[in-house]
Scaffold this motif. Sequence first.
Motif, PDB file in Angstrom:
ATOM      1  N   TYR A  11     -39.260 -18.263  59.028  1.00 28.34           N
ATOM      2  CA  TYR A  11     -40.683 -18.540  59.188  1.00 28.34           C
ATOM      3  C   TYR A  11     -41.470 -17.589  58.304  1.00 28.34           C
ATOM      4  CZ  TYR A  11     -45.229 -19.259  61.420  1.00 28.34           C
ATOM      5  OH  TYR A  11     -46.550 -19.549  61.663  1.00 28.34           O
ATOM      6  N   ASN A  12     -42.440 -18.133  57.561  1.00 23.08           N
ATOM      7  CA  ASN A  12     -43.257 -17.327  56.658  1.00 23.08           C
ATOM      8  C   ASN A  12     -44.632 -17.068  57.271  1.00 23.08           C
ATOM      9  OD1 ASN A  12     -41.150 -17.569  54.853  1.00 23.08           O
ATOM     10  ND2 ASN A  12     -42.134 -19.154  53.634  1.00 23.08           N
ATOM     11  N   ILE A  13     -44.982 -15.809  57.365  1.00 20.61           N
ATOM     12  CA  ILE A  13     -46.317 -15.413  57.803  1.00 20.61           C
ATOM     13  C   ILE A  13     -47.159 -15.181  56.559  1.00 20.61           C
ATOM     14  CG2 ILE A  13     -47.693 -13.723  59.060  1.00 20.61           C
ATOM     15  CD1 ILE A  13     -45.211 -13.058  60.698  1.00 20.61           C
ATOM     16  N   ILE A  69     -46.203 -16.570  67.879  1.00 24.25           N
ATOM     17  CA  ILE A  69     -45.670 -17.598  66.984  1.00 24.25           C
ATOM     18  C   ILE A  69     -44.562 -18.347  67.725  1.00 24.25           C
ATOM     19  CG2 ILE A  69     -44.369 -18.030  64.860  1.00 24.25           C
ATOM     20  CD1 ILE A  69     -45.747 -15.576  63.678  1.00 24.25           C
ATOM     21  N   ILE A  70     -44.654 -19.659  67.732  1.00 24.25           N
ATOM     22  CA  ILE A  70     -43.594 -20.505  68.290  1.00 24.25           C
ATOM     23  C   ILE A  70     -43.145 -21.445  67.181  1.00 24.25           C
ATOM     24  CG2 ILE A  70     -42.972 -22.226  70.019  1.00 24.25           C
ATOM     25  CD1 ILE A  70     -45.121 -21.053  71.823  1.00 24.25           C
ATOM     26  N   ALA A 113     -50.268 -12.574  50.996  1.00 23.78           N
ATOM     27  CA  ALA A 113     -48.924 -12.005  50.980  1.00 23.78           C
ATOM     28  C   ALA A 113     -48.043 -12.787  51.938  1.00 23.78           C
ATOM     29  CB  ALA A 113     -48.972 -10.532  51.372  1.00 23.78           C
ATOM     30  N   THR A 114     -46.716 -12.608  51.820  1.00 17.56           N
ATOM     31  CA  THR A 114     -45.766 -13.304  52.680  1.00 17.56           C
ATOM     32  C   THR A 114     -44.897 -12.301  53.421  1.00 17.56           C
ATOM     33  OG1 THR A 114     -45.679 -15.192  51.164  1.00 17.56           O
ATOM     34  CG2 THR A 114     -43.925 -15.016  52.789  1.00 17.56           C
ATOM     35  N   VAL A 115     -44.864 -12.432  54.740  1.00 19.87           N
ATOM     36  CA  VAL A 115     -43.945 -11.677  55.600  1.00 19.87           C
ATOM     37  C   VAL A 115     -42.962 -12.674  56.203  1.00 19.87           C
ATOM     38  CG1 VAL A 115     -43.737 -10.296  57.696  1.00 19.87           C
ATOM     39  CG2 VAL A 115     -45.615  -9.855  56.081  1.00 19.87           C
ATOM     40  N   PHE A 116     -41.674 -12.348  56.174  1.00 24.22           N
ATOM     41  CA  PHE A 116     -40.631 -13.278  56.581  1.00 24.22           C
ATOM     42  C   PHE A 116     -40.076 -12.918  57.960  1.00 24.22           C
ATOM     43  CE2 PHE A 116     -40.643 -13.011  51.980  1.00 24.22           C
ATOM     44  CZ  PHE A 116     -40.671 -14.345  51.605  1.00 24.22           C
ATOM     45  N   LEU A 117     -39.918 -13.948  58.791  1.00 26.09           N
ATOM     46  CA  LEU A 117     -39.179 -13.837  60.049  1.00 26.09           C
ATOM     47  C   LEU A 117     -37.892 -14.637  59.888  1.00 26.09           C
ATOM     48  CD1 LEU A 117     -42.034 -14.388  62.663  1.00 26.09           C
ATOM     49  CD2 LEU A 117     -41.050 -12.214  61.917  1.00 26.09           C
ATOM     50  N   ASP A 118     -36.769 -13.970  59.912  1.00 25.18           N
ATOM     51  CA  ASP A 118     -35.464 -14.613  59.682  1.00 25.18           C
ATOM     52  C   ASP A 118     -34.704 -14.648  61.008  1.00 25.18           C
ATOM     53  OD1 ASP A 118     -33.121 -15.638  58.782  1.00 25.18           O
ATOM     54  OD2 ASP A 118     -32.747 -14.086  57.277  1.00 25.18           O
ATOM     55  N   PHE A 119     -34.579 -15.858  61.586  1.00 25.96           N
ATOM     56  CA  PHE A 119     -33.868 -16.037  62.842  1.00 25.96           C
ATOM     57  C   PHE A 119     -32.389 -16.273  62.527  1.00 25.96           C
ATOM     58  CE2 PHE A 119     -38.226 -17.443  63.460  1.00 25.96           C
ATOM     59  CZ  PHE A 119     -38.607 -16.657  64.535  1.00 25.96           C
ATOM     60  N   GLN A 120     -31.573 -15.281  62.793  1.00 25.96           N
ATOM     61  CA  GLN A 120     -30.169 -15.319  62.411  1.00 25.96           C
ATOM     62  C   GLN A 120     -29.286 -15.734  63.581  1.00 25.96           C
ATOM     63  OE1 GLN A 120     -29.458 -11.423  60.760  1.00 25.96           O
ATOM     64  NE2 GLN A 120     -30.757 -11.805  58.971  1.00 25.96           N
ATOM     65  N   ASN A 121     -28.050 -16.091  63.256  1.00 24.30           N
ATOM     66  CA  ASN A 121     -27.022 -16.501  64.223  1.00 24.30           C
ATOM     67  C   ASN A 121     -27.330 -17.821  64.903  1.00 24.30           C
ATOM     68  OD1 ASN A 121     -25.732 -14.199  63.563  1.00 24.30           O
ATOM     69  ND2 ASN A 121     -26.196 -13.099  65.465  1.00 24.30           N
ATOM     70  N   LYS A 122     -28.369 -18.503  64.442  1.00 22.34           N
ATOM     71  CA  LYS A 122     -28.646 -19.873  64.885  1.00 22.34           C
ATOM     72  C   LYS A 122     -28.718 -19.992  66.397  1.00 22.34           C
ATOM     73  CE  LYS A 122     -28.436 -21.204  60.602  1.00 22.34           C
ATOM     74  NZ  LYS A 122     -28.126 -19.893  60.015  1.00 22.34           N
ATOM     75  N   GLY A 123     -29.714 -19.324  66.983  1.00 19.78           N
ATOM     76  CA  GLY A 123     -29.925 -19.479  68.420  1.00 19.78           C
ATOM     77  C   GLY A 123     -30.471 -20.859  68.753  1.00 19.78           C
TER      78      GLY A 123
END
Length: 309
Positions: free
Chosen positions: A82-84, A75-76, A47-57
Amino acid sequence: MNLQGFFYICVVKRYIYFLFILLFNQLNAQKVVIYGQDTICSNNGAATVFLDFQNKGIPPYTVVYSIDNIPQDTIITSLNVYNIKTKIPGTYLIEYFSDAVNNGLDSISGSAFVKVIHKPSIQLFVSNDTISITSPKVSFHVTSDKVLKSQLWDFGDGSPITNKNNPTHLYSIENQTNLGKYLLSDLVVEDLDGCFDTISYYIFVETDHYFWLPNSFSPNNDNKNDKFCLYYDGIRDKSFLFNVFSSDGSLVYSTKDIDKIDCNLQKGWTGKNIKSDKLLLPDVYIYKLYFQDLQGWKYQKYGKIILSL
């Protein structure tokens, strides 16, 4: 302006400045959202879990997530999304997050859920694991811990794939190319949840032979038992020799062509002397049969033939 008014103006300006800084930080703050809802089978892909880093830090981003409140490895990453990839069921949450500059505990949102369905556990039972020319039939039966939606069978003998449940298969081995070999029979099943499983079974093709011939015939042209013929299988045609002798030992019939006395071809010996081409007298005759089976083993057969009119 008195001192009190000046002090009031300073306080207001400072408050506006802090509001501006707060708004600026809010607009430019790094934010991470975790999301995803996936259902997989236990033996299929992840399965895929998504990490969406918004606002471009400012990367790299550091995240610690949990599954059912159990923290997982840190996770770095410098990816904005990023897809888990995972096969672990449960609820996914973010426990800690920061970019290269700021801790972002106040900028965490979302959740993800992964459901894992166990594949069907199947067992295959066969009536026999060795077949031959004379006995090419095998019955298959499948049991499962889940209700099966379909069965797909490939018997490995070149026959069409079938979706019959618990079939009985008559193996096609007439071409003799599979004799002495193992045939790999494959089964693919699907349960009601859409999960698949496969199982394979080897069937050994044994080389054997058979022949049948009568002990009497009556070549009187009444269309009943007028010819002497045989049924056979598993014999090397070029090794065949069939001789018939009279009671005094004279050769009265001989052929190396098995097709000439093949019952399936409506052929047979008509009871005529091979030399004179005249019908033989009623008597008891002796036959000798020589042949090799498909493995090369040599055989001799003797017997009596009663010729009557």
